[in-house]
Design an enzyme around this catalytic site. Sequence first.
Site, short mmCIF file in Angstrom:
data_model
loop_
_atom_site.label_atom_id
_atom_site.label_comp_id
_atom_site.label_asym_id
_atom_site.label_seq_id
_atom_site.Cartn_x
_atom_site.Cartn_y
_atom_site.Cartn_z
N CYS A 126 37.57 -46.88 -3.78
CA CYS A 126 37.98 -46.65 -2.38
C CYS A 126 36.69 -47.30 -1.74
O CYS A 126 35.69 -46.96 -2.25
CB CYS A 126 38.31 -45.20 -2.36
SG CYS A 126 38.56 -44.96 -0.44
N LEU A 127 37.08 -48.16 -0.73
CA LEU A 127 36.08 -48.66 -0.05
C LEU A 127 35.26 -47.39 0.75
O LEU A 127 34.08 -47.84 1.19
CB LEU A 127 36.72 -49.71 1.06
CG LEU A 127 37.25 -50.78 0.60
CD1 LEU A 127 37.73 -51.74 1.64
CD2 LEU A 127 36.16 -51.60 -0.26
N GLN A 150 40.21 -45.61 7.71
CA GLN A 150 39.12 -45.79 7.18
C GLN A 150 38.17 -46.46 8.02
O GLN A 150 36.64 -46.75 7.95
CB GLN A 150 39.20 -46.66 6.10
CG GLN A 150 39.77 -45.92 4.99
CD GLN A 150 40.09 -46.65 3.51
OE1 GLN A 150 40.98 -47.26 3.53
NE2 GLN A 150 39.19 -46.58 2.81
N HIS A 175 45.28 -41.35 2.44
CA HIS A 175 44.47 -41.39 3.43
C HIS A 175 44.87 -40.97 4.67
O HIS A 175 44.34 -40.47 5.63
CB HIS A 175 43.88 -42.97 3.73
CG HIS A 175 42.79 -43.38 2.75
ND1 HIS A 175 41.57 -42.88 2.51
CD2 HIS A 175 42.85 -44.52 1.84
CE1 HIS A 175 40.70 -43.37 1.71
NE2 HIS A 175 41.37 -44.30 1.19
N GLY A 184 43.12 -52.75 -0.57
CA GLY A 184 43.84 -51.87 0.48
C GLY A 184 42.94 -51.39 1.61
O GLY A 184 41.73 -50.83 1.07
N HIS A 202 47.90 -44.40 -3.01
CA HIS A 202 46.28 -44.12 -2.84
C HIS A 202 46.07 -44.13 -0.86
O HIS A 202 45.46 -43.50 -0.48
CB HIS A 202 45.44 -45.49 -3.30
CG HIS A 202 44.09 -45.40 -3.02
ND1 HIS A 202 43.12 -44.78 -3.83
CD2 HIS A 202 43.54 -45.36 -1.96
CE1 HIS A 202 41.72 -44.88 -3.25
NE2 HIS A 202 42.06 -45.15 -1.92
N GLU A 203 46.69 -45.44 -0.49
CA GLU A 203 46.39 -45.58 0.89
C GLU A 203 47.07 -44.66 1.71
O GLU A 203 46.58 -44.09 2.90
CB GLU A 203 46.78 -47.12 1.13
CG GLU A 203 46.28 -48.12 0.66
CD GLU A 203 44.87 -47.96 0.69
OE1 GLU A 203 44.24 -47.66 1.69
OE2 GLU A 203 44.24 -48.55 -0.31
#
Length: 176
Positions: free
Chosen positions: A101-102, A51, A147, A46, A143-144
Site C-alpha cells: 500500500c502506498l 490517501q 480505504h 491503486g 483493498h482500495e
Amino acid sequence: MAILPILEAPDPRLRTISSPVAAIDDDLQRLIDDMFETMYDAPGIGLAAIQVGVPKRVLVIDLQEPESDEEDAPPVKKPLVFINPEILEGSDDLSVYNEGCLSVPDQFAEVERPASIRASWMDRDGRIHEERLEGLLATCLQHEMDHLQGVLFIDHLSRLKRDMLMKKLNKARKAA
Ligand code: NI
C-alpha cells in the site's frame, strides 16, 4: 495536473470514513487526474482519494499489466475510475495476495480475500457499471474500497504481524 502528497500510516486521517460523491464536476475530474499522476509517479496500482487527504468515495486503479505473456512485453496503461463503488457479492472461495500500500510504503503481507466479487460503480463519465471481477483487479478493488472505510491492509493481519510490520516501517523511516 499535480503530484499530491500521500498520507502514510499511522496518520489518523487514513481512518476517516469517506463520503459518497454527489456530483461529477470539474473539481472531481481534476482530483481524478491528480490521483492518476500521483499513483503512476509513486508508482502503485491503486489509490483512494483519502490517501491524498480527500474523504470522498473515489478511487483509481491501473494494473498496468503487459498485453501478452511474452517475457519482455511492455506494460499497458488501462486507467480505471471507481466512484461510489459497492460490493454486491463476494465469492466463498478466497485468494491470497501479497499486498502492499502506498500509505504503508515498502511493506508487504499476505491477505486473504474473496477471489471474485460482483461490484457496481460509476466511472468518470457518470456511467454506471455492474460487473463480476476476479484476479488481481478483484483484490485491488477490495483493498482500495477498504480505504473508503478507513481500513488498511495491515488491519487484516494478526496483531503480532501488524506490530512487526509497523516496527519495520518506522525503522525504515529513521534510516531514510
Ligand atoms: Ni492501499
